[in-house]
Design an enzyme around this catalytic site. Structure first.
Site, PDB file in Angstrom:
ATOM      1  N   THR A  46       0.826  -1.202   0.000  1.00  8.57           N
ATOM      2  CA  THR A  46       0.000   0.000   0.000  1.00  8.57           C
ATOM      3  C   THR A  46       0.861   1.252   0.000  1.00  8.57           C
ATOM      4  OG1 THR A  46      -1.673  -1.188   1.286  1.00  8.57           O
ATOM      5  CG2 THR A  46      -1.848   1.209   1.211  1.00  8.57           C
ATOM      6  N   THR A  47       1.853   1.299   0.883  1.00 10.26           N
ATOM      7  CA  THR A  47       2.713   2.469   1.011  1.00 10.26           C
ATOM      8  C   THR A  47       3.532   2.693  -0.256  1.00 10.26           C
ATOM      9  OG1 THR A  47       2.875   1.919   3.360  1.00 10.26           O
ATOM     10  CG2 THR A  47       4.347   3.622   2.544  1.00 10.26           C
ATOM     11  N   TYR A 109     -12.808  -5.304  -2.919  1.00 11.06           N
ATOM     12  CA  TYR A 109     -14.004  -5.072  -3.738  1.00 11.06           C
ATOM     13  C   TYR A 109     -14.857  -6.317  -3.929  1.00 11.06           C
ATOM     14  CZ  TYR A 109     -17.193  -3.427  -7.314  1.00 11.06           C
ATOM     15  OH  TYR A 109     -18.341  -3.104  -7.984  1.00 11.06           O
ATOM     16  N   TYR A 135      -2.337 -10.515   4.444  1.00  6.99           N
ATOM     17  CA  TYR A 135      -2.474  -9.127   4.904  1.00  6.99           C
ATOM     18  C   TYR A 135      -3.946  -8.846   5.115  1.00  6.99           C
ATOM     19  CZ  TYR A 135      -2.037  -3.970   4.681  1.00  6.99           C
ATOM     20  OH  TYR A 135      -2.087  -2.623   4.933  1.00  6.99           O
ATOM     21  N   ARG A 140      -9.571  -1.095   4.356  1.00  4.76           N
ATOM     22  CA  ARG A 140      -9.262  -0.775   2.965  1.00  4.76           C
ATOM     23  C   ARG A 140      -9.922  -1.737   1.983  1.00  4.76           C
ATOM     24  NH1 ARG A 140      -5.080   2.665   1.183  1.00  4.76           N
ATOM     25  NH2 ARG A 140      -3.898   3.658   2.851  1.00  4.76           N
ATOM     26  N   LYS A 164      -0.102 -10.152   8.457  1.00  7.14           N
ATOM     27  CA  LYS A 164       0.008  -8.743   8.818  1.00  7.14           C
ATOM     28  C   LYS A 164      -1.379  -8.305   9.255  1.00  7.14           C
ATOM     29  CE  LYS A 164       0.904  -4.118   6.989  1.00  7.14           C
ATOM     30  NZ  LYS A 164       1.253  -3.292   5.797  1.00  7.14           N
TER      31      LYS A 164
END
Length: 295
Positions: A46-47, A109, A135, A140, A164
């Site tokens: 993501t980062t 989604y 993860y 999100r 994670k």
């Protein structure tokens, strides 16, 4: 044996003004991380803005990172997708390049069922031989790996080794670690919850904070893993204002600005992410000054 213990950086991807990858600054950031005690590098998560990269570009960044790190610390490639076949293809390619493991986010989604999550992660893991870290970030993705599902996967798929956990739900994490009974490596996905999750049996963090404070994040983990929770707690408390500032807007907007303050030209963000507001930039800068990262 965990892929790594301690602080793994969820590394940002620097861009040029034309939004191409700035490999010179990326290498500089990689070297800064290793020089300051980062225990692992997690690339294209993501980062790292993997969501706005093409698959070709995504894997070029992964390959570059693996080559530059050159086995000095583990490199874990973000290869998750809401399409299982895409995640499989990315994971196979990451393994071919020499990744030490992959980090796979829950399908976003689609809103997969728990049975769907089992099938999804099993298919990815069975396509490769390197370790898989799941993860879980429901805020999100709109999808939550329940404790029973995570533990089932860890017990029945040999190379699914960790998770994670960015749920922020300590009760759920506690239940998961109780059921796991040592079969699942837990990494905090939230920088403000490193100590609680290590206390539950976790082995470290996959961190945004580490981008700008790698040594300090490593030290928080190291003290906690050594059982010195008083020192770890004090270090965690000291970092909290900066952690809060790094999430004053959606990640990675603030951390890319923060990197410029420590000498890394991280460049712009790709749409739909936009630059940090002036108000939040002042908050971030003040937090970094108070933490001692800039003068």
């Amino acid at each position: 044996m965990a892929i790594f213990k301690g602080a793994g950086v969820a590394i940002a991807t620097p861009f040029n003004e034309d939004h191409s990858v700035n490999y010179d600054e990326f290498e500089k950031l990689i070297e800064m991380q290793i020089a300051n005690g980062t225990d692992a590098i997690i690339v294209c998560g993501t980062t790292g803005e993997a969501a706005t990269m093409t698959e070709k570009e995504h894997m070029e960044v992964v390959k570059f990172c693996i080559e530059k790190v050159n086995h000095r610390v583990p490199v874990i490639a973000g290869t998750g997708s809401n399409c299982t076949q895409t995640a499989i293809e990315l994971s196979i390619e990451a393994q071919e390049y020499g990744a030490d493991g992959v980090l796979c986010v829950t399908p976003y989604y689609n809103k997969a069922t728990q049975q769907g999550l089992i099938a999804h992660f099993t298919a990815i893991a069975n396509s490769i031989s390197i370790p898989v870290i799941m993860y879980n970030v429901p805020s999100r993705t709109g999808c939550n790996i329940l404790p029973e599902t995570a533990v089932y996967l860890a017990k029945n798929v040999k190379n699914i080794v960790g998770i994670k956990d960015a749920t922020g739900n300590i009760a759920q994490t506690t239940e998961m670690m109780h059921l796991a009974d040592g079969c699942l490596d837990l990494y905090s996905g939230n920088d403000d919850q490193i100590i609680p999750l290590i206390a539950l049996g976790g082995v470290g963090v996959i961190s945004v904070l580490s981008n700008v404070a790698p040594r300090q994040t490593h030290d928080i983990c190291q003290k906690a893993l050594e059982g010195d929770f008083e020192s770890a707690r004090n270090l965690q408390f000291k970092a909290l204002p900066l952690i809060k500032a790094l999430f004053c807007e959606v990640n990675p907007i603030p951390v890319k600005k923060a990197l410029t303050y420590v000498g890394i030209e991280a460049g712009p963000l790709r749409l739909p992410l936009t630059e940090i507001s002036k108000e939040h930039e002042e908050v971030l800068k003040k937090a970094m000054e108070e933490y001692g990262l800039i003068k």
